[in-house]
Design a protein around this motif. Structure first.
Motif, short mmCIF file in Angstrom:
data_model
loop_
_atom_site.label_atom_id
_atom_site.label_comp_id
_atom_site.label_asym_id
_atom_site.label_seq_id
_atom_site.Cartn_x
_atom_site.Cartn_y
_atom_site.Cartn_z
N VAL A 552 0.94 -0.79 -0.31
CA VAL A 552 0.05 -0.18 0.27
C VAL A 552 1.07 1.03 -0.13
O VAL A 552 1.71 1.22 1.35
CB VAL A 552 -1.23 0.35 1.12
CG1 VAL A 552 -1.60 1.00 1.19
CG2 VAL A 552 -2.04 -0.79 1.20
N GLY A 553 0.57 1.99 -0.99
CA GLY A 553 1.55 3.21 -0.87
C GLY A 553 1.16 3.86 -0.68
O GLY A 553 -0.08 4.65 -0.50
N GLU A 554 1.59 5.99 -0.72
CA GLU A 554 0.83 7.08 -0.54
C GLU A 554 -0.13 7.17 -1.11
O GLU A 554 -1.57 7.64 -0.24
CB GLU A 554 2.54 7.92 -0.74
CG GLU A 554 1.97 9.28 0.07
CD GLU A 554 2.67 10.33 -0.46
OE1 GLU A 554 2.20 11.80 -0.33
OE2 GLU A 554 4.21 9.89 -0.42
N LYS A 555 -0.43 6.99 -2.77
CA LYS A 555 -1.36 7.28 -2.57
C LYS A 555 -2.27 7.20 -2.12
O LYS A 555 -3.39 7.43 -2.86
CB LYS A 555 -1.12 7.04 -5.13
CG LYS A 555 -2.04 7.66 -5.91
CD LYS A 555 -2.08 6.88 -6.93
CE LYS A 555 -3.09 7.64 -8.46
NZ LYS A 555 -2.68 7.45 -9.54
N THR A 556 -2.14 5.27 -2.19
CA THR A 556 -3.90 4.54 -2.05
C THR A 556 -3.76 5.08 -0.16
O THR A 556 -5.27 4.91 -0.13
CB THR A 556 -3.11 3.22 -1.83
OG1 THR A 556 -2.54 2.61 -2.89
CG2 THR A 556 -4.38 2.45 -1.20
N VAL A 557 -3.23 5.71 0.27
CA VAL A 557 -3.04 6.60 1.34
C VAL A 557 -3.91 7.26 1.59
O VAL A 557 -5.01 7.77 2.32
CB VAL A 557 -2.05 6.35 2.41
CG1 VAL A 557 -2.43 7.27 3.96
CG2 VAL A 557 -1.67 5.01 3.02
N VAL A 558 -3.57 8.39 0.34
CA VAL A 558 -4.35 9.41 0.10
C VAL A 558 -6.37 9.04 -0.02
O VAL A 558 -6.40 9.74 0.12
CB VAL A 558 -3.67 10.45 -0.91
CG1 VAL A 558 -4.42 11.48 -1.33
CG2 VAL A 558 -2.74 11.10 -0.12
N LYS A 565 -12.77 9.22 5.17
CA LYS A 565 -12.51 10.23 5.76
C LYS A 565 -11.24 10.73 7.80
O LYS A 565 -10.89 11.09 7.69
CB LYS A 565 -13.82 11.24 7.05
CG LYS A 565 -14.38 11.43 5.44
CD LYS A 565 -14.21 12.61 4.33
CE LYS A 565 -15.11 13.09 3.34
NZ LYS A 565 -14.74 13.77 2.82
N SER A 566 -10.83 8.83 8.07
CA SER A 566 -10.02 8.86 8.86
C SER A 566 -9.16 7.52 9.19
O SER A 566 -9.98 6.62 8.38
CB SER A 566 -11.30 9.09 10.10
OG SER A 566 -11.61 7.60 10.67
N ALA A 567 -8.26 7.28 9.18
CA ALA A 567 -7.70 5.59 9.22
C ALA A 567 -8.67 4.65 10.42
O ALA A 567 -8.73 3.87 9.63
CB ALA A 567 -6.16 6.31 10.48
N LYS A 568 -9.23 5.12 11.27
CA LYS A 568 -10.38 4.67 12.11
C LYS A 568 -11.45 4.10 11.51
O LYS A 568 -11.82 3.01 11.63
CB LYS A 568 -10.50 5.16 13.07
CG LYS A 568 -11.39 5.02 14.58
CD LYS A 568 -11.77 5.49 15.31
CE LYS A 568 -12.85 3.98 16.44
NZ LYS A 568 -13.48 5.25 17.67
N ARG A 569 -12.00 4.50 10.45
CA ARG A 569 -12.91 4.20 9.22
C ARG A 569 -12.09 3.01 8.51
O ARG A 569 -12.89 2.35 8.05
CB ARG A 569 -13.62 5.39 8.48
CG ARG A 569 -14.40 6.22 9.47
CD ARG A 569 -15.30 7.53 9.18
NE ARG A 569 -16.19 8.24 9.85
CZ ARG A 569 -17.08 9.09 9.20
NH1 ARG A 569 -16.21 9.84 7.99
NH2 ARG A 569 -17.43 10.00 10.82
N VAL A 570 -11.03 3.29 8.15
CA VAL A 570 -11.34 2.72 6.79
C VAL A 570 -10.47 1.54 7.89
O VAL A 570 -10.63 -0.17 7.14
CB VAL A 570 -9.18 3.26 6.57
CG1 VAL A 570 -8.48 2.19 5.54
CG2 VAL A 570 -9.14 4.32 5.90
N ALA A 571 -10.02 1.10 8.98
CA ALA A 571 -10.07 0.32 9.83
C ALA A 571 -11.10 -0.58 9.92
O ALA A 571 -11.36 -2.00 9.90
CB ALA A 571 -9.06 0.63 11.22
#
Length: 597
Positions: A552-558, A565-571
């Motif tokens: 997972v690269g920077e583009k995917t994280v963005v 909207k947040s890393a918590k929602r991604v998780a």
């Protein structure tokens, strides 16, 4: 004939006790005062340098002086009190008296009636009171009615009319509430014995009534009249219960007036307790508006005279917290220990509670007055040259040496102005250095306010001791603001306030409103700074976590953060939701990373 000039008036004043009156150029009375020595007291207004601004204005407005000589200080007190109430001069304290109080009347007639009234007539009747609470009057009348059988009718019970059988007993007689005096079924002597006992109860003396009832109960019991003995026993219980509630001090303390005072910058609060046979039979608190920064002694003397006059008290002894001059006819006691001190402390507590209640009421109905009082109090407590209407407080948040930040919170008129709060990320300081960080944020804050021509605060509070304060001062010096803004440092351990160039800290009363506002500022700055610090750490930690996923690269994280909207929602996202954003392959890597761990 025109009044002589002030110099001549001052030179010719007598050195006697009396009352002086100041008039302005329009002939309006603007101040009334009392003095042991008229010449000395009045002259002091024109020879002293007055710290209080209102006193200076008063002296400038005096165009004429009149005086009244009296025999004693007591006469001067009474006359001063009456003149203030009559003329209500602009520069005198305000004695509030806006309601009539209830009394208990024992009517001047054959077979006297006992009832409550708010009007006092000079008709030979006896009046007990006034009481500050209608509830107290009702309780006392209910007590009397339960103990003694009295008439409630308004018949004119002359001897001739009773003998002529003009009246007939009513329902009250058949209910057992009256003994039928209208038909001569109760003698005047018997009735007056009850009235005599009632007078003692109203004075606070329960001893005689209790003794009489106990003798009656014993007599009925000996004659086997147990029903009547039981009724008397119930009356004894009622009386003892009432006495227990009203007696809170030594029963030997009798016929004493107790006064205490609590004051602030604008008002004095004088509490009055009246004691009889160890019982508090009256309580009242008087609010007095200051006009010329009057001392507690001055306010208390004036209030004692007013209250004793208002409540018709002629007790010969008073308890007070400090020496007052009331003339030779009153014994002044300043209790230091024991029951006397206990009752004085109780009076002071009543004054404090009354003051707190007034503050709460004023905060609701007159917020401007509440703010003005707080500001005046802070100015005096903190030794400031102007009221701190705009206060700013700084705090550093530097936990475990990471992400150093600082917070500035703003209070306007003693309340948080949250839209003006500011957070600072430390830019010029390497590592955890609180002193350098404080220097940076104070400089940045006021450099910006100066550039934008924004108003500066009247007070800066630095959360920290001497070191933090010194750092903040360096920035004020650099901006040429030293001396233009008051600044203090507050140390956490003992709530010490440090001032520039003063090695001795200031300690405020732990219960003072000034200290409470400073603590609120400090706590708010701490909370705001910690919140910002936490957000920075959370953001860094979560972003780093996403970036550590293999494949997972920077583009995917963005892309993920932009959508969720947040890393918590991604998780917490479902696999199909992730696939819709970044495709099947990368979605599986993100989903497996969170769910396998």
């Amino acid at each position: 004939m025109d009044a002589p000039n002030l110099d001549i008036q001052l030179k010719t004043l007598p050195s006697q006790p009396g009352v002086y009156q100041y008039y302005d150029k329009d002939g309006t009375i603007i101040y009334v005062g009392k003095a042991k020595n008229l010449k000395k007291r009045v002259s002091s207004y024109f020879t002293k340098t007055h710290d209080n601004g209102k006193t200076r204005v008063l002296v400038k407005k005096i165009a004429n002086i009149k005086h009244i000589v009296v025999d004693t200080e007591t006469d001067a007190l009474l006359l001063e009190n009456n003149l203030i109430k009559k003329y209500q001069p602009r520069y005198n304290v305000l004695l509030k008296d806006d309601k009539s109080y209830p009394w208990i009347c024992i009517k001047n007639e054959r077979y006297p009636r006992v009832f409550s009234t708010r009007r006092v007539f000079k008709d030979g009747s006896e009046y007990f009171g006034p009481y500050t609470s209608g509830k107290t009057v009702k309780t006392l009348l209910d007590l009397i009615k339960g103990l003694y059988s009295l008439r409630t009718c308004n018949y004119h019970l002359s001897k001739e009319k009773i003998e002529a059988e003009k009246y007939k007993v009513c329902l009250e007689y058949h209910l057992g509430n009256c003994k039928g005096a209208c038909e001569g079924l109760e003698t005047e002597i018997e009735y007056n014995e009850s009235i005599k006992a009632i007078k003692e109860i109203l004075k606070g003396n329960f001893k005689d009534s209790l003794l009489q009832f106990k003798m009656q109960m014993k007599h009925y019991a000996e004659e086997m009249r147990f029903e009547e003995a039981q009724k008397i026993k119930e009356k004894i219980e009622v009386l003892e219960n009432y006495q227990a509630k009203s007696t809170i001090v030594n029963p030997k303390i009798s016929n004493v007036d107790v006064f205490s005072i609590m004051s602030d910058e604008s008002y004095g609060y004088v509490n009055f307790l009246q004691l009889s046979y160890g019982s508090i039979i009256r309580s009242h608190t008087l609010e007095i508006k200051k006009k010329l920064d009057e001392t507690d002694k001055t306010l208390l003397e004036l209030a004692i005279t007013e209250i004793r006059q208002r409540f018709n008290s002629n007790y010969k002894e008073i308890y007070v917290p400090f020496k007052v001059d009331l003339g030779e006819n009153i014994k002044v006691t300043i209790p230091k220990l024991g029951d006397k001190k206990q009752i004085l402390d109780l009076s002071l507590r009543n004054a404090k509670y009354f003051r707190m209640e007034r503050f709460k009421q004023i905060k609701i109905v007159d917020p401007d007055r509440h703010v003005n009082r707080i500001m005046a109090q802070m100015k005096a407590d903190l030794r400031l040259s102007e009221e701190p209407r705009h206060i700013e407080c700084f705090d550093n948040s530097n936990i475990q040496g990471t992400h150093p930040v600082a917070a500035c919170v703003v209070f306007k008129n003693g309340k948080p102005s949250k839209k003006e709060y500011r957070n600072f990320n430390i830019k010029t300081v390497e590592g955890p250095d609180d002193f350098a960080s404080m220097e940076e944020v104070v400089y940045r804050r006021y450099k910006r306010l100066l550039e934008e021509e924004q108003p500066l605060p009247q007070l800066i509070i630095i959360d920290g001791g001497k070191g933090q304060l010194s750092s903040a001062l360096k920035s004020l010096d650099a901006l040429n603001l030293r001396g233009k803004i008051a600044i203090v440092g507050i140390a956490k351990r003992l709530e010490e306030l440090f001032y520039p160039n003063d090695p001795i800290p200031l300690y405020l009363d732990k219960r003072s409103e000034t200290l409470k506002i400073i603590q609120q500022l400090r706590n708010e700055a701490h909370r705001f700074g910690i919140e910002h610090h936490r957000n920075k750490r959370s953001k860094t930690a979560l972003n780093t976590e996403l970036e550590t996923i293999t494949g997972v690269g920077e583009k995917t994280v963005v892309e993920l953060l932009r959508h969720f909207k947040s890393a918590k929602r991604v998780a917490n996202a479902k696999l199909d939701e992730l696939e819709a954003v970044v495709g099947v392959s990368r979605a599986e890597k993100v989903y497996n990373f969170y769910h396998e761990s």
